[in-house]
Design a protein around this motif. Structure first.
Motif, PDB file in Angstrom:
ATOM      1  N   ILE A 129      67.279  46.720  78.367  1.00 11.83           N
ATOM      2  CA  ILE A 129      68.256  46.516  79.436  1.00 11.83           C
ATOM      3  C   ILE A 129      69.583  47.142  79.041  1.00 11.83           C
ATOM      4  CG2 ILE A 129      69.465  44.805  80.845  1.00 11.83           C
ATOM      5  CD1 ILE A 129      67.084  42.976  80.523  1.00 11.83           C
ATOM      6  N   LYS A 130      70.014  48.106  79.826  1.00 15.10           N
ATOM      7  CA  LYS A 130      71.201  48.893  79.486  1.00 15.10           C
ATOM      8  C   LYS A 130      72.476  48.277  80.058  1.00 15.10           C
ATOM      9  CE  LYS A 130      68.364  51.818  77.646  1.00 15.10           C
ATOM     10  NZ  LYS A 130      68.192  51.831  76.184  1.00 15.10           N
ATOM     11  N   LYS A 131      73.525  48.386  79.285  1.00 12.80           N
ATOM     12  CA  LYS A 131      74.844  47.979  79.763  1.00 12.80           C
ATOM     13  C   LYS A 131      75.491  49.155  80.486  1.00 12.80           C
ATOM     14  CE  LYS A 131      75.941  44.483  76.250  1.00 12.80           C
ATOM     15  NZ  LYS A 131      76.908  44.071  75.201  1.00 12.80           N
ATOM     16  N   ASP A 132      75.828  48.947  81.725  1.00 14.74           N
ATOM     17  CA  ASP A 132      76.480  49.984  82.522  1.00 14.74           C
ATOM     18  C   ASP A 132      77.952  49.609  82.678  1.00 14.74           C
ATOM     19  OD1 ASP A 132      77.441  51.740  84.427  1.00 14.74           O
ATOM     20  OD2 ASP A 132      75.573  51.729  85.584  1.00 14.74           O
ATOM     21  N   PRO A 133      78.854  50.428  82.125  1.00 11.24           N
ATOM     22  CA  PRO A 133      80.288  50.080  82.192  1.00 11.24           C
ATOM     23  C   PRO A 133      80.820  49.990  83.614  1.00 11.24           C
ATOM     24  CG  PRO A 133      79.956  52.342  81.416  1.00 11.24           C
ATOM     25  CD  PRO A 133      78.618  51.684  81.404  1.00 11.24           C
ATOM     26  N   THR A 134      80.079  50.543  84.588  1.00 17.58           N
ATOM     27  CA  THR A 134      80.548  50.477  85.977  1.00 17.58           C
ATOM     28  C   THR A 134      80.086  49.203  86.683  1.00 17.58           C
ATOM     29  OG1 THR A 134      78.593  51.656  86.833  1.00 17.58           O
ATOM     30  CG2 THR A 134      80.471  53.001  86.118  1.00 17.58           C
ATOM     31  N   ASP A 135      79.213  48.424  86.040  1.00 21.87           N
ATOM     32  CA  ASP A 135      78.732  47.174  86.644  1.00 21.87           C
ATOM     33  C   ASP A 135      79.843  46.129  86.688  1.00 21.87           C
ATOM     34  OD1 ASP A 135      76.171  47.995  87.195  1.00 21.87           O
ATOM     35  OD2 ASP A 135      75.339  47.253  85.306  1.00 21.87           O
ATOM     36  N   PRO A 136      79.817  45.246  87.663  1.00 26.74           N
ATOM     37  CA  PRO A 136      80.780  44.135  87.695  1.00 26.74           C
ATOM     38  C   PRO A 136      80.601  43.241  86.465  1.00 26.74           C
ATOM     39  CG  PRO A 136      79.654  44.381  89.814  1.00 26.74           C
ATOM     40  CD  PRO A 136      78.922  45.254  88.834  1.00 26.74           C
ATOM     41  N   PRO A 137      81.623  42.497  86.078  1.00 29.92           N
ATOM     42  CA  PRO A 137      81.512  41.598  84.923  1.00 29.92           C
ATOM     43  C   PRO A 137      80.356  40.610  85.090  1.00 29.92           C
ATOM     44  CG  PRO A 137      83.796  41.795  85.631  1.00 29.92           C
ATOM     45  CD  PRO A 137      82.964  42.474  86.681  1.00 29.92           C
TER      46      PRO A 137
END
Length: 234
Positions: A129-137
């Motif tokens: 599962i990747k962390k996307d910096p554009t995702d909401p907190p």
């Protein structure tokens, strides 16, 4: 004669002393059937007496927001291996520490399998599962929790299918009365719980569910890998 057969008969004989008449009768009949099948006499069966009940908090914690599925996972695995799971939370704290209660031999098995299953979920989340910096907190946490809840449901479904295929296990794979009695002072035990997977329910619950159904500690924990992951001595 395999020791596990004698242990199984001993558990059935212990259940035969149950105050529930139907349960006691069924247990006694099954015990006699196994004794006849394996040509065992009553004096050859080790009585399930003076058994030690183990209660231990594990090095696994969770909150309502972080890894809430862990409590449900502990409850599902514990009950399948004749144990109970519980949560310990200090006054004014949100952090729950997960614990298990069971007879000594059952406890060791349940503990190792739960810790391995928990590690499988955490490892897969970190790897897949990747962390996307554009995702909401909070999005990454929601994705991981959705996967975790799916895994719990998959494991539970696999256990239910196994029980349906081996209905003769029903009288043996039960939580001993001594275990439940030992929890009288502990309040509410852990249960399956309610999942909260947000908008990621479909995608990640589907992936986690399949991983849970495929979870097989008997085949995946072998040799050096089993010793390393579970901490079993070489």
């Amino acid at each position: 004669m395999a020791t596990n057969i004698k242990d199984k008969i001993a558990k059935l004989l212990a259940l035969a002393e149950s105050p529930n008449e139907n349960e006691a009768r069924a247990a006694l009949l099954k015990a006699r059937e196994l004794m006849a099948e394996h040509k065992l006499r009553p004096e050859e069966i080790k009585k399930a007496e003076n058994v030690k009940v183990v209660r231990e908090l594990l090095d696994v914690t969770c909150t309502a927001m972080t890894n809430p599925w862990a409590c449900a996972l502990s409850a599902v695995i514990a009950e399948h291996y004749c144990c109970r799971a519980y949560r310990n939370r200090g006054s004014g704290r949100k952090l729950n520490q997960i614990g298990l209660v069971g007879l000594e031999d059952d406890f060791e098995i349940a503990k190792r399998i739960f810790l391995y299953a928990y590690d499988c979920v955490i490892s897969t989340c970190k790897r897949e599962i990747k962390k996307d910096p554009t995702d909401p907190p909070g999005t990454y946490r929601e994705k991981c929790n959705a996967y975790g809840w799916g895994f719990v449901h998959g494991v539970n479904a696999a256990f239910r299918e196994q029980q349906e295929e081996h209905q003769e296990w029903g009288l043996v794979m039960v939580v001993p009365k001594a275990v439940d009695d030992s929890m009288a002072d502990m309040g509410k035990k852990s249960s399956f719980g309610k999942e909260h997977t947000g908008g990621w329910r479909d995608a990640y619950r589907a992936l986690g569910y399949q991983a849970g159904k495929d979870f097989d500690p008997n085949s995946r924990l072998s040799g050096g890998q089993r010793r390393k992951v579970l901490g079993v001595g070489v």
